[in-house]
Scaffold this active site. Structure first.
Site, PDB file in Angstrom:
ATOM      1  N   CYS A   1      -8.226 -20.187  48.839  1.00 17.18           N
ATOM      2  CA  CYS A   1      -8.503 -19.957  47.415  1.00 17.18           C
ATOM      3  C   CYS A   1      -7.792 -18.693  46.943  1.00 17.18           C
ATOM      4  O   CYS A   1      -7.980 -17.618  47.508  1.00 17.18           O
ATOM      5  CB  CYS A   1     -10.005 -19.825  47.205  1.00 17.18           C
ATOM      6  SG  CYS A   1     -10.488 -19.284  45.566  1.00 17.18           S
ATOM      7  N   SER A   2      -6.996 -18.810  45.899  1.00 19.41           N
ATOM      8  CA  SER A   2      -6.247 -17.651  45.401  1.00 19.41           C
ATOM      9  C   SER A   2      -7.180 -16.557  44.886  1.00 19.41           C
ATOM     10  O   SER A   2      -6.912 -15.371  45.079  1.00 19.41           O
ATOM     11  CB  SER A   2      -5.267 -18.070  44.307  1.00 19.41           C
ATOM     12  OG  SER A   2      -5.955 -18.586  43.184  1.00 19.41           O
TER      13      SER A   2
END
Length: 114
Positions: free
Chosen positions: A10-11
């Site tokens: 997840c960024s």
């Protein structure tokens, strides 16, 4: 101890780790997909977040839409669903000394650290 509940794919979660690294403070990374929270741990975390279980659920996830969205689940049942499907937990969550926040936006993390 500061703990970040992290999903490396997840960024926003990776951004949260960068904020913690830049702070210079010691912290622990818990990859909650590999090391899932127990029902007791998630219940405690929700209390620190001051959130109801449904507020922590990622309601746009496929598994939520297909299996749970149209069901009337109690808080206890929602906690069990998130423990069984940790992908449904909002991320990142950062915990520090009895308080916690969802690190979206990352400025939430900075506020928790100050």
């Amino acid at each position: 101890m500061i703990i970040i509940y992290h999903n490396p794919r997840c960024s926003k979660s990776r951004e949260g780790v960068k904020v913690l690294e830049a702070s210079g403070k010691d912290f622990k990374v818990r990859e909650y997909l590999k090391d899932p929270l127990s029902e007791d741990e998630l219940t405690s975390l929700l209390q620190k977040l001051n959130m109801s279980p449904i507020e922590l659920v990622r309601t746009e996830e496929k598994i939520w839409k297909e299996e749970y969205r149209d069901r009337d689940l109690s808080d206890k049942e929602l906690i069990r669903v998130m423990v069984e499907n940790p992908k449904l937990i909002q991320r990142p969550v950062v915990e520090k000394e009895g308080a916690a926040i969802v690190g979206r936006p990352s400025s939430n993390i900075e506020r928790l650290l100050s």
